[in-house]
Motif scaffolding. Structure first.
Motif, PDB file in Angstrom:
ATOM      1  N   PRO A 150     -26.034  40.549 -50.312  1.00 52.60           N
ATOM      2  CA  PRO A 150     -25.933  41.517 -49.208  1.00 52.60           C
ATOM      3  C   PRO A 150     -26.801  41.153 -48.006  1.00 52.60           C
ATOM      4  N   LEU A 151     -28.000  40.604 -48.259  1.00 52.49           N
ATOM      5  CA  LEU A 151     -28.878  40.248 -47.149  1.00 52.49           C
ATOM      6  C   LEU A 151     -28.272  39.154 -46.292  1.00 52.49           C
ATOM      7  N   ALA A 152     -27.605  38.190 -46.927  1.00 52.73           N
ATOM      8  CA  ALA A 152     -26.972  37.107 -46.169  1.00 52.73           C
ATOM      9  C   ALA A 152     -25.905  37.653 -45.225  1.00 52.73           C
ATOM     10  N   PHE A 153     -25.170  38.659 -45.666  1.00 50.70           N
ATOM     11  CA  PHE A 153     -24.121  39.219 -44.801  1.00 50.70           C
ATOM     12  C   PHE A 153     -24.719  40.049 -43.676  1.00 50.70           C
ATOM     13  N   ILE A 154     -25.843  40.711 -43.938  1.00 53.20           N
ATOM     14  CA  ILE A 154     -26.507  41.440 -42.852  1.00 53.20           C
ATOM     15  C   ILE A 154     -26.985  40.464 -41.783  1.00 53.20           C
ATOM     16  N   LEU A 155     -27.601  39.366 -42.219  1.00 49.27           N
ATOM     17  CA  LEU A 155     -28.051  38.351 -41.264  1.00 49.27           C
ATOM     18  C   LEU A 155     -26.873  37.712 -40.552  1.00 49.27           C
ATOM     19  N   ALA A 156     -25.772  37.498 -41.269  1.00 53.33           N
ATOM     20  CA  ALA A 156     -24.589  36.919 -40.647  1.00 53.33           C
ATOM     21  C   ALA A 156     -24.027  37.854 -39.571  1.00 53.33           C
ATOM     22  N   GLY A 157     -24.079  39.156 -39.844  1.00 52.46           N
ATOM     23  CA  GLY A 157     -23.645  40.115 -38.829  1.00 52.46           C
ATOM     24  C   GLY A 157     -24.498  40.047 -37.581  1.00 52.46           C
ATOM     25  N   ARG A 158     -25.818  39.893 -37.779  1.00 52.83           N
ATOM     26  CA  ARG A 158     -26.704  39.727 -36.634  1.00 52.83           C
ATOM     27  C   ARG A 158     -26.403  38.430 -35.892  1.00 52.83           C
ATOM     28  N   GLY A 159     -26.094  37.380 -36.652  1.00 48.97           N
ATOM     29  CA  GLY A 159     -25.751  36.114 -36.016  1.00 48.97           C
ATOM     30  C   GLY A 159     -24.483  36.202 -35.196  1.00 48.97           C
ATOM     31  N   ILE A 229     -36.646  47.630 -48.325  1.00 47.90           N
ATOM     32  CA  ILE A 229     -35.183  47.615 -48.366  1.00 47.90           C
ATOM     33  C   ILE A 229     -34.672  46.194 -48.523  1.00 47.90           C
ATOM     34  N   ILE A 230     -35.294  45.276 -47.793  1.00 42.24           N
ATOM     35  CA  ILE A 230     -34.883  43.876 -47.882  1.00 42.24           C
ATOM     36  C   ILE A 230     -35.104  43.349 -49.292  1.00 42.24           C
ATOM     37  N   CYS A 231     -36.251  43.661 -49.894  1.00 43.70           N
ATOM     38  CA  CYS A 231     -36.518  43.231 -51.264  1.00 43.70           C
ATOM     39  C   CYS A 231     -35.508  43.831 -52.233  1.00 43.70           C
ATOM     40  N   LEU A 232     -35.140  45.085 -52.009  1.00 47.59           N
ATOM     41  CA  LEU A 232     -34.148  45.738 -52.866  1.00 47.59           C
ATOM     42  C   LEU A 232     -32.797  45.043 -52.763  1.00 47.59           C
TER      43      LEU A 232
END
Length: 296
Positions: A150-159, A229-232
């Motif tokens: 999930p974190l990778a997709f959040i960062l991808a959205g920011r990208g 949240i990021i750790c979760l």
């Protein structure tokens, strides 16, 4: 300069091992070569040597692929034997029927494939007619990429936001790299087959977008004040990936029958609560069924 030549060599090796991945890597390498030539055109420095060396390396691997393909399959452009001669087609005539009718790659498959890879699509009854018509054989178990990382997709959205809102001078070449890797994703999503192992070829695009979004995300209050949240999200991704791997192993033939039977007998009610408890030591109960929830 050496890095560019190395990237061209990696793309060339990928062309000989996994054509879909090699296709995208060649496009990305071509973008970087053009960037080097453009830089040389503006500055007249020594960057042209690295760009030309990388181009020569890439072309050499293409020439080698053409020679190998011509010797193996009778045409420099064929990267595999004719479909009619492949075992998986011969044992299941439906494969050949789908390929002859709709082709190995068809853009109409893209929405369903996105649903499959991103959300771990359950085999909904409403989609069964479409899948039987356009797909040779969908494989499981389904691992939702959105939950696995999930974190990778959040960062991808920011990208992606950086690409859309950034100045043209700064996002030109990163945007071209994203488009280049999107070509690989497009080919995979339009293919007549989908399986968990093919999702690895979608991560190149996600990774580049995530890399573009890291710097922007580090500046956000969510990162400074929401590290819990990021750790979760990271822990959740690891848990989903680990459980998916366990289920995949239990569905494969790599484990002894006795081991698969014992583990499947205990875990099937958890992974597939709606599936009937059946199977024998020689034929363990599979953990993939139409009654499984989308995640498992």
């Amino acid at each position: 300069g050496r890095t560019l030549v190395l990237l061209a060599g990696i793309a060339g090796l990928a062309l000989h091992t996994r054509i879909t991945e090699g296709f995208g890597l060649y496009a990305a390498t071509g973008v970087l070569i053009l960037r080097g030539l453009w830089h040389w055109h503006r500055t007249r420095d020594g960057s042209v040597t690295a760009a030309l060396a990388a181009a020569a390396t890439a072309l050499a691997f293409i020439a080698l692929a053409c020679v190998v393909n011509n010797g193996r399959w009778g045409s420099p452009l064929n990267f595999s034997p004719p479909l009619q001669t492949q075992l998986f087609v011969q044992v299941d005539p439906h494969h050949l029927e789908v390929l002859m009718k709709h082709g190995a790659f068809n853009p109409l498959r893209l929405p369903v494939a996105l649903f499959y890879y991103l959300a771990g699509m359950p085999f909904k009854a409403a989609l069964v007619p479409f899948m039987e018509e356009y797909y040779a054989h969908p494989e499981g178990p389904r691992v939702p990429m959105l939950l696995a990382a999930p974190l990778a997709f959040i960062l991808a959205g920011r990208g992606l936001r950086v690409l859309v809102t950034g100045s043209p001078n700064k996002i030109l070449f990163p945007g071209l790299l994203v488009i280049a890797h999107a070509l690989t994703a497009f080919v995979v999503l339009c293919a007549a087959w989908f399986a968990v192992r093919y999702s690895i070829e979608l991560w190149g695009l996600i990774s580049i977008l995530a890399a573009l979004g890291v710097r922007d995300t580090l500046r956000q209050p969510l990162f400074r004040h929401g590290r819990a949240i990021i750790c979760l999200l990271i822990v959740m991704g690891m848990a989903v990936s680990g459980l998916s791997l366990l289920r995949y192993k239990l569905d494969s033939a790599g484990l002894p029958h006795e081991t698969r039977f014992e583990w499947s007998r205990h875990l099937q009610p958890i992974f597939c609560p709606g599936a009937p408890l059946n199977g024998t030591v020689d034929q363990p109960p599979y953990l993939v069924s139409t009654s499984c929830p989308p995640v498992w």
